[in-house]
Each structure stands twice: as C-alpha cells, then as structure tokens.
Write an enzyme that holds these catalytic residues in place. Structure first.
Site, PDB file in Angstrom:
ATOM      1  N   GLU A 251     -49.053  32.020 -41.102  1.00  0.00           N
ATOM      2  CA  GLU A 251     -49.409  30.965 -41.669  1.00  0.00           C
ATOM      3  C   GLU A 251     -48.926  30.768 -43.039  1.00  0.00           C
ATOM      4  O   GLU A 251     -48.320  29.618 -43.481  1.00  0.00           O
ATOM      5  CB  GLU A 251     -50.915  30.637 -41.694  1.00  0.00           C
ATOM      6  CG  GLU A 251     -51.356  30.565 -40.245  1.00  0.00           C
ATOM      7  CD  GLU A 251     -51.616  31.705 -39.334  1.00  0.00           C
ATOM      8  OE1 GLU A 251     -51.238  32.873 -39.720  1.00  0.00           O
ATOM      9  OE2 GLU A 251     -51.513  31.371 -38.306  1.00  0.00           O
TER      10      GLU A 251
ATOM     11  N   ALA B  30     -57.830  24.787 -38.242  1.00  0.00           N
ATOM     12  CA  ALA B  30     -57.888  24.858 -39.767  1.00  0.00           C
ATOM     13  C   ALA B  30     -58.378  26.226 -40.518  1.00  0.00           C
ATOM     14  O   ALA B  30     -58.065  26.655 -41.518  1.00  0.00           O
ATOM     15  CB  ALA B  30     -59.142  23.732 -40.064  1.00  0.00           C
ATOM     16  N   ASP B  31     -58.995  27.012 -39.370  1.00  0.00           N
ATOM     17  CA  ASP B  31     -59.384  28.199 -39.721  1.00  0.00           C
ATOM     18  C   ASP B  31     -58.308  29.183 -40.215  1.00  0.00           C
ATOM     19  O   ASP B  31     -58.204  30.003 -41.110  1.00  0.00           O
ATOM     20  CB  ASP B  31     -60.261  28.988 -38.478  1.00  0.00           C
ATOM     21  CG  ASP B  31     -61.400  27.950 -37.922  1.00  0.00           C
ATOM     22  OD1 ASP B  31     -60.706  26.988 -37.496  1.00  0.00           O
ATOM     23  OD2 ASP B  31     -62.276  28.228 -37.816  1.00  0.00           O
ATOM     24  N   PHE B  32     -57.264  28.935 -39.388  1.00  0.00           N
ATOM     25  CA  PHE B  32     -55.830  29.758 -39.641  1.00  0.00           C
ATOM     26  C   PHE B  32     -55.370  29.251 -41.102  1.00  0.00           C
ATOM     27  O   PHE B  32     -54.678  30.197 -41.686  1.00  0.00           O
ATOM     28  CB  PHE B  32     -55.022  29.781 -38.539  1.00  0.00           C
ATOM     29  CG  PHE B  32     -55.644  30.468 -37.260  1.00  0.00           C
ATOM     30  CD1 PHE B  32     -56.792  30.872 -37.294  1.00  0.00           C
ATOM     31  CD2 PHE B  32     -54.687  29.984 -36.147  1.00  0.00           C
ATOM     32  CE1 PHE B  32     -57.235  31.514 -35.739  1.00  0.00           C
ATOM     33  CE2 PHE B  32     -55.143  30.371 -34.817  1.00  0.00           C
ATOM     34  CZ  PHE B  32     -56.395  31.155 -34.704  1.00  0.00           C
TER      35      PHE B  32
ATOM     36  N   GLU C 211     -46.275  27.312 -34.982  1.00  0.00           N
ATOM     37  CA  GLU C 211     -46.429  28.269 -33.621  1.00  0.00           C
ATOM     38  C   GLU C 211     -46.634  27.550 -32.444  1.00  0.00           C
ATOM     39  O   GLU C 211     -47.161  26.546 -32.412  1.00  0.00           O
ATOM     40  CB  GLU C 211     -47.448  29.188 -34.011  1.00  0.00           C
ATOM     41  CG  GLU C 211     -47.287  30.192 -34.942  1.00  0.00           C
ATOM     42  CD  GLU C 211     -48.842  30.768 -35.378  1.00  0.00           C
ATOM     43  OE1 GLU C 211     -49.598  31.040 -34.442  1.00  0.00           O
ATOM     44  OE2 GLU C 211     -48.820  31.101 -36.672  1.00  0.00           O
TER      45      GLU C 211
ATOM     46  N   HIS D 141     -63.031  30.368 -35.172  1.00  0.00           N
ATOM     47  CA  HIS D 141     -62.074  29.249 -34.491  1.00  0.00           C
ATOM     48  C   HIS D 141     -62.831  27.896 -34.630  1.00  0.00           C
ATOM     49  O   HIS D 141     -62.430  26.783 -33.893  1.00  0.00           O
ATOM     50  CB  HIS D 141     -61.602  29.614 -33.196  1.00  0.00           C
ATOM     51  CG  HIS D 141     -60.813  30.858 -32.852  1.00  0.00           C
ATOM     52  ND1 HIS D 141     -61.217  31.926 -33.427  1.00  0.00           N
ATOM     53  CD2 HIS D 141     -59.483  30.778 -32.866  1.00  0.00           C
ATOM     54  CE1 HIS D 141     -60.246  32.860 -33.108  1.00  0.00           C
ATOM     55  NE2 HIS D 141     -59.103  32.344 -32.847  1.00  0.00           N
TER      56      HIS D 141
END
Length: 338
Positions: free
Chosen positions: A74, A98-100, A39, A143
């Site tokens: 993702e 990294a959270d996503f 993205e 986040h």
C-alpha cells in the site's frame, strides 16, 4: 437496463459498484491524464468497482498502462500515486479497504495532503484515494473500520462518503474534477445496492442531500448521517413518522467540506439534532457536527455511534458494533423527551 426520463435524458439501473466504475470510465474517456492503480484492478477489483456494467473489466477498455495492477504494498501504491499526480497525471489510487490504507498513511497524510501548502502551490496532488469503509460482514476487526474522522481531521484532504448509486457516480466524477487530494470512502456493504443513475447529473463537493422529508410544515427532529448509515436513518425516520414525529434526514455526502449551513438551518428550525454514524462514537466526526450546532444554535444535540470496541468476527459480537434503526428510534425518542 436503460430507461428514458421525462426530460429525454437516459438513466440506468446500476449497482453502487457499477456506478463508480461508470464514473471512472466516463472520466477516463474524457481525460487521458486519469489513470488507476492498485491491487486486483485487472480482474475488475475485489468488489467489481473496476468492471463496466456490460461485464468487461476497465483494463479491457483502457489497457494496462492506465488500469495498472500493482504488487501488494500500500505504501508503494500510494507513493507512486503521489508522484504521478505531481508529474501531471490524475491517479485513482485503490486501497481495497480503508483498513489497509493505514500502511500508506505517511504518503497520504504527510505528502499528498501537505505538498500544495508546503511549496506555495508550485505542486498539487490531484489524487483520488478510494478507501472503502464500514463493517464488512464476517470480516472482523481489521477489515471493518470506519476511519473517516481521521482523514477529515487532516488539513489538505477532501473527504467524500457517498450513500447511493447516483452519488457514487456523481461524487466520484466531482472528486476526479478536484485539483486536491480526495479521500473517497465507499461503503463495503453498499456495492450491490441498486439505484437509478443519471449520468448527466452533476453534484458539487460540499452540499448535503435531503434523504427524507415528509413534512413541509416543519420538523421535530433533524437526523444527520452519511454512507450506509443514511439508509438506516431513513428507515428510522419512517418509523418515527408513523408515530407522528416529523423528521428531516440529511445525507452529508462530503465530510470535508461539510454543509454547515444546511445542518445549522435544519437544526435551528427543528430544535433538535441527532447525528448518527457507523464509526466508533468516541472522537467520531459526529462530535464535530454536534459541537458546531451547539455553538451556533439553541438546538438540543445528541450523537449515536458504535461502542469503542473492535468489530468482532462472531455474528453476535459484530452486531454489537452495528447501529440499528431501532437504536436510532430510541435515541431520537430520548432526545425528543428532553
């Protein structure tokens, strides 16, 4: 800005984000099979990590067939990257933070990491997944996570965590030269940090870096860390040095493989090891390092990590999850007193 080194090689003063962009640019120029997808890549990435130092977005240099903007999914992005890798490309898969990437955990952990082993090496997944880690100021619990221990636990994944602009250039190039899936974890609050970057300098995945050492005669303490926390440890080491404590700071750089030999040798010589990381201390990768040193040396060991709480949005709450240089000094003094 460019300067000449004593050896005649040219270096540039770049931000951490620009160093990563330059590494990708150089690798893509040399190898047409490298593509990037995710993205916001067309506008240079959320943090500018797909924007060249002259301001141009990498899509302007390589076109939309190689710098690919994707929908917000993702799992789809990572799944496409795995397929590309199995088909002969070398994708860079951007997860933004990294959270996503937790939305793509099956594709990364069950597909990318295991394919080579499950099919006898007939297929390989040479993929670099960029998963920015760490506390991102005023971005709260979803986040601001440091999840490197999750991925270091998974057989088949290489895990990298650069702390400097130079390493973000050299280690990203090394990750792109690897034939295995690499989880590449840049820190969200290092993007603007500047440093000299020598584009001719190469680094192998595995060896650590001595980030601070002002005592050739020996050390009282070994500090081991990675990513942004290395800079906090160096600050603490300078404070300890002013108190007469001789400290060596090792920047691990890669968590898998990690430089066991260097950490064991330094810990054995100093007699004390303190592992520091921004991630939650409970079950953090520091436990693996501390246990290994305890099993193989007589050094006294200790860990310092964040409390097991979600990162808060309010500054006072966020501060509870940050490990400061003063906390490192206090933990070091407590270990030295044992």
């Amino acid at each position: 800005m460019s300067t000449a080194t004593d050896s005649g090689q040219r270096t540039r003063t770049l931000t951490y984000a620009q160093a990563g962009a330059l590494a990708l640019q150089h690798s893509m120029q040399a190898r047409p099979e490298i593509v990037a997808l995710g993205e916001d890549l067309g506008r240079g990435g959320v943090f500018g990590q797909y924007r060249a130092s002259d301001g141009r977005c990498l899509v302007e240099l390589f076109g939309p067939q190689r710098i690919i903007d994707t929908p917000i999914s993702e799992a789809t992005i990572m799944g496409a990257g795995v397929g590309m890798a199995l088909a002969g490309l070398h994708p860079v898969v951007e997860m933004r933070v990294a959270d996503f990437a937790l939305c793509a955990i099956d594709e990364l952990v069950n597909q990318a990491a295991k394919n080579r082993f499950m099919f006898g090496g007939q297929g390989r997944v040479p993929l670099v997944a960029r998963l920015p880690i760490g506390i991102w100021t005023a971005s709260a619990a979803q986040h601001s996570q440091s999840l490197e221990a999750w991925f270091a636990h998974v057989p088949g994944l290489v895990v990298v965590a650069p702390a400097t602009a130079q390493d973000n250039y050299s280690l990203l190039q090394a990750a792109l030269a690897s034939g295995d899936p690499v989880v590449y974890m840049e820190h969200k609050e290092l993007w603007g940090m500047t440093g000299e970057v020598d584009s001719s300098a190469s680094v192998a995945l595995g060896p650590c870096r001595v980030a601070f050492d002002d005592s050739p005669s020996g050390h009282d303490l070994t500090l081991v860390s990675w990513s942004r926390q290395v800079h906090i440890c160096v600050e603490a080491a300078r404070s300890l040095a002013a108190q007469g404590v001789r400290v060596q700071v090792l920047d691990l750089r890669t968590l898998w493989p990690w430089d066991r030999e260097a950490v064991l040798a330094s810990s054995q010589a100093s007699g004390r090891l303190l592992v520091v990381h921004e991630a939650v201390q409970a079950a953090g990768f520091g436990a693996e390092i501390a246990a290994t040193v305890a099993e193989h040396t007589r050094a006294r060991v200790a860990r310092l990590g964040a409390p097991r709480i979600p990162v808060g949005y309010a500054p006072t709450l966020e501060a509870q999850s940050r490990i400061s240089a003063d906390q490192v000094v206090q933990a070091a003094q407590a270990l030295l007193a044992r």
